[in-house]
Design an enzyme around this catalytic site. Sequence first.
Site, PDB file in Angstrom:
ATOM      1  N   LYS A 156      -8.708 -12.355   5.123  1.00  0.00           N
ATOM      2  CA  LYS A 156      -7.576 -13.498   4.785  1.00  0.00           C
ATOM      3  C   LYS A 156      -8.332 -14.709   4.789  1.00  0.00           C
ATOM      4  O   LYS A 156      -9.223 -15.079   5.566  1.00  0.00           O
ATOM      5  CB  LYS A 156      -6.172 -13.096   5.555  1.00  0.00           C
ATOM      6  CG  LYS A 156      -5.574 -11.863   5.556  1.00  0.00           C
ATOM      7  CD  LYS A 156      -4.829 -11.644   4.249  1.00  0.00           C
ATOM      8  CE  LYS A 156      -4.439 -10.267   4.144  1.00  0.00           C
ATOM      9  NZ  LYS A 156      -3.320 -10.263   3.372  1.00  0.00           N
ATOM     10  N   LYS A 158      -5.913 -14.187   1.504  1.00  0.00           N
ATOM     11  CA  LYS A 158      -6.136 -13.112   0.283  1.00  0.00           C
ATOM     12  C   LYS A 158      -7.355 -13.371  -0.606  1.00  0.00           C
ATOM     13  O   LYS A 158      -8.030 -12.612  -1.045  1.00  0.00           O
ATOM     14  CB  LYS A 158      -4.723 -13.183  -0.454  1.00  0.00           C
ATOM     15  CG  LYS A 158      -3.790 -12.446   0.306  1.00  0.00           C
ATOM     16  CD  LYS A 158      -2.581 -12.380  -0.546  1.00  0.00           C
ATOM     17  CE  LYS A 158      -2.238 -11.110  -1.341  1.00  0.00           C
ATOM     18  NZ  LYS A 158      -1.873 -10.056  -0.818  1.00  0.00           N
ATOM     19  N   LYS A 182     -11.853  -4.513   4.130  1.00  0.00           N
ATOM     20  CA  LYS A 182     -11.605  -4.351   2.822  1.00  0.00           C
ATOM     21  C   LYS A 182     -11.454  -5.859   2.154  1.00  0.00           C
ATOM     22  O   LYS A 182     -10.835  -6.814   2.829  1.00  0.00           O
ATOM     23  CB  LYS A 182     -10.552  -3.416   2.613  1.00  0.00           C
ATOM     24  CG  LYS A 182      -9.019  -3.703   2.868  1.00  0.00           C
ATOM     25  CD  LYS A 182      -8.214  -2.848   2.547  1.00  0.00           C
ATOM     26  CE  LYS A 182      -7.146  -2.921   1.544  1.00  0.00           C
ATOM     27  NZ  LYS A 182      -6.585  -4.273   1.402  1.00  0.00           N
ATOM     28  N   ASP A 184      -8.748  -7.925  -0.492  1.00  0.00           N
ATOM     29  CA  ASP A 184      -7.338  -8.001  -0.887  1.00  0.00           C
ATOM     30  C   ASP A 184      -7.269  -7.350  -2.192  1.00  0.00           C
ATOM     31  O   ASP A 184      -8.219  -7.430  -2.990  1.00  0.00           O
ATOM     32  CB  ASP A 184      -6.639  -9.084  -0.450  1.00  0.00           C
ATOM     33  CG  ASP A 184      -5.445  -9.040   0.287  1.00  0.00           C
ATOM     34  OD1 ASP A 184      -4.724  -7.940  -0.157  1.00  0.00           O
ATOM     35  OD2 ASP A 184      -5.175  -9.903   1.053  1.00  0.00           O
ATOM     36  N   GLU A 185      -5.957  -6.784  -2.473  1.00  0.00           N
ATOM     37  CA  GLU A 185      -5.733  -6.328  -3.739  1.00  0.00           C
ATOM     38  C   GLU A 185      -5.941  -7.275  -5.017  1.00  0.00           C
ATOM     39  O   GLU A 185      -6.002  -6.814  -6.242  1.00  0.00           O
ATOM     40  CB  GLU A 185      -4.272  -5.666  -3.920  1.00  0.00           C
ATOM     41  CG  GLU A 185      -3.071  -6.672  -3.854  1.00  0.00           C
ATOM     42  CD  GLU A 185      -2.762  -7.421  -2.382  1.00  0.00           C
ATOM     43  OE1 GLU A 185      -3.424  -6.641  -1.504  1.00  0.00           O
ATOM     44  OE2 GLU A 185      -2.015  -8.111  -2.696  1.00  0.00           O
ATOM     45  N   HIS A 272      -5.301   1.154  -2.904  1.00  0.00           N
ATOM     46  CA  HIS A 272      -4.053   0.250  -2.716  1.00  0.00           C
ATOM     47  C   HIS A 272      -3.060   0.619  -3.833  1.00  0.00           C
ATOM     48  O   HIS A 272      -3.256   0.767  -4.821  1.00  0.00           O
ATOM     49  CB  HIS A 272      -4.775  -1.178  -2.804  1.00  0.00           C
ATOM     50  CG  HIS A 272      -3.811  -2.220  -2.254  1.00  0.00           C
ATOM     51  ND1 HIS A 272      -2.775  -2.645  -2.945  1.00  0.00           N
ATOM     52  CD2 HIS A 272      -4.049  -2.958  -0.948  1.00  0.00           C
ATOM     53  CE1 HIS A 272      -2.069  -3.565  -2.147  1.00  0.00           C
ATOM     54  NE2 HIS A 272      -2.907  -3.747  -0.907  1.00  0.00           N
ATOM     55  N   LYS A 312       5.628  -5.641   7.344  1.00  0.00           N
ATOM     56  CA  LYS A 312       6.016  -6.701   6.672  1.00  0.00           C
ATOM     57  C   LYS A 312       6.816  -6.129   5.554  1.00  0.00           C
ATOM     58  O   LYS A 312       7.802  -6.763   4.655  1.00  0.00           O
ATOM     59  CB  LYS A 312       5.300  -7.936   6.211  1.00  0.00           C
ATOM     60  CG  LYS A 312       4.365  -7.415   5.264  1.00  0.00           C
ATOM     61  CD  LYS A 312       3.210  -8.510   4.943  1.00  0.00           C
ATOM     62  CE  LYS A 312       2.166  -8.209   3.804  1.00  0.00           C
ATOM     63  NZ  LYS A 312       1.390  -9.294   3.460  1.00  0.00           N
TER      64      LYS A 312
HETATM   65  C1  CAP Z   1      -2.024  -6.451   4.081  1.00  0.00           C
HETATM   66  C2  CAP Z   1      -2.008  -6.527   2.846  1.00  0.00           C
HETATM   67  C3  CAP Z   1      -1.689  -5.291   2.107  1.00  0.00           C
HETATM   68  C4  CAP Z   1      -0.203  -4.863   2.210  1.00  0.00           C
HETATM   69  C5  CAP Z   1       0.461  -4.076   1.051  1.00  0.00           C
HETATM   70  C6  CAP Z   1      -1.249  -7.844   2.269  1.00  0.00           C
HETATM   71  O1  CAP Z   1      -1.936  -7.769   4.830  1.00  0.00           O
HETATM   72  O2  CAP Z   1      -3.320  -6.534   2.543  1.00  0.00           O
HETATM   73  O3  CAP Z   1      -1.917  -5.490   0.584  1.00  0.00           O
HETATM   74  O4  CAP Z   1      -0.252  -3.936   3.554  1.00  0.00           O
HETATM   75  O5  CAP Z   1       1.316  -3.090   1.336  1.00  0.00           O
HETATM   76  O6  CAP Z   1      -1.700  -8.574   1.507  1.00  0.00           O
HETATM   77  O7  CAP Z   1       0.009  -7.725   2.470  1.00  0.00           O
HETATM   78  P1  CAP Z   1      -1.530  -8.314   6.150  1.00  0.00           P
HETATM   79  P2  CAP Z   1       1.494  -1.570   1.414  1.00  0.00           P
HETATM   80  O8  CAP Z   1      -2.056  -7.395   7.376  1.00  0.00           O
HETATM   81  O9  CAP Z   1      -1.672  -9.783   6.276  1.00  0.00           O
HETATM   82  O10 CAP Z   1      -0.015  -8.292   6.077  1.00  0.00           O
HETATM   83  O11 CAP Z   1       0.335  -1.274   2.394  1.00  0.00           O
HETATM   84  O12 CAP Z   1       2.746  -1.309   2.110  1.00  0.00           O
HETATM   85  O13 CAP Z   1       1.177  -0.850   0.277  1.00  0.00           O
HETATM   86 MG    MG Z   2      -3.377  -6.799   0.460  1.00  0.00          MG
END
Ligand code: CAP
Ligand code: MG
Length: 427
Positions: A156, A158, A182, A184-185, A272, A312
């Site tokens: 992060k 992101k 990893k 981020d998406e 993801h 979250k």
């Molecule tokens: C977690 C995360 C994931 C979420 C998506 C984000 O970051 O990388 O994308 O977990 O939800 O960007 O939110 P944080 P899920 O640890 O900073 O929250 O796993 O439910 O698909």
């Molecule tokens: Mg993410």
Amino acid sequence: MGEAYEGYVRLEAKVDPEEYIIARFYLESENVIRALNAIAGESSIGTWTEVKTYKPEIKRLGAIVYTYEKLNEMSAVADVAYPLNLFEPKNVPQLLSDVAGNIFGMKEVKKLRLIDIRFPEDYLKEFKGPRFGVDGIRKLIGTETSRRPHIGTIVKPKVGLGPKEFARVAYEAWVGGVDFVKDDENLTSQKFCPFEDRVIYTLEAMDKAKEATGENKMYSPNITAPYDEMIRRAEFVKDHGGNIVMIDVITVGFSALQAFMDEDIGLPVHAHRAMHAAFTRNKKHGISMLVLAKILRLIGVDQLHIGAIVGKMEAEASEVILIRRSLQEDLDRSDDTLGQRWHHIRPVFAVASGGLHPGSIPAVIKYLGKDIVIQAGGGVHGHPKGTRAGAKAMRDALEASLKGIPLEEYPSEELQEAISLWGVRYE
Ligand code: CAP
Ligand code: MG
């Protein structure tokens, strides 16, 4: 049957679950029986009126509503059996165009949710499933004996860091104690952080972190892109000594994902699920995450985000637990599901992510067990002392949880600081 939307509800029918794909639906309609006929008809051989081209032998391809339970005058749960010949082997887009296609938009149904699906062995046998799965990934990290959960982080912010800064943050996280880093998406290959540069620097950092810690580590670059580019990026990762890739499996599409798996590039896939909630979240309409998880296990992803329960993102404990089980175990009908035997298809490493931090670890393990990657982005890089301390706090929280020591009593400054900021969840 076959004549408009009539004759598909056949409660007397004998359905051998090994000869059909079975789908369980929740539906709301002003006329439940008419809606059930419309669903089974439209998703197999029927349309809104009789057609002159119909031949009696086509009837054998018709879906059968063989059981339903009315919840009230206007809603029901029904099991629909689809004869195996209705499906092309090993074609997931076709499977979905059938059992999860037009029916969601029909006027006969007000709401419709595909809750569960069951595949017979004859359908499963065409798929390879995960090439690595839980045991293959454990081998890469070296946890075959300890069977402990893996700890991961998402770099992060992101997006926004350049390749060298990204690699430095990854290094800090690995040295602090995480197993897995990893992308981020929404980070792929933007101008500020080109894919190739990021992969080269981060894999160099991973080698250094391995040396510094004496532990195996993983880095999962996000290769999400149009298909040819995705393949090129995966090859690039492999050529540079990478050991896993990440794909946003919903946004790339099932066809691309299936084709990617068939390339057998030799790297595990971290899945993801960005965008899944557009159709999984509404409890009365859409497709459940359970169905999605079963399909992704079939296609063969090795790690899959399933929800974190205490994080979250919206996630009901019982549903996430069931999804975790369906990724790793056979289910039977007593689980209040359609059941599923997986035969040769390997178990998938489940991933809990989204709003987690060191204090979440005891609760995540309590709900989801140990074949789980516990990931924290904000919960690592938001630590008052920075990334390395955040990663150490995560690893210490894992150690404490595995030893059954309350986190508040564990002698780790980094962990105590994390707890003062974010608290602890035991359930
Ligand atoms: C977690 C995360 C994931 C979420 C998506 C984000 O970051 O990388 O994308 O977990 O939800 O960007 O939110 P944080 P899920 O640890 O900073 O929250 O796993 O439910 O698909
Ligand atoms: Mg993410």
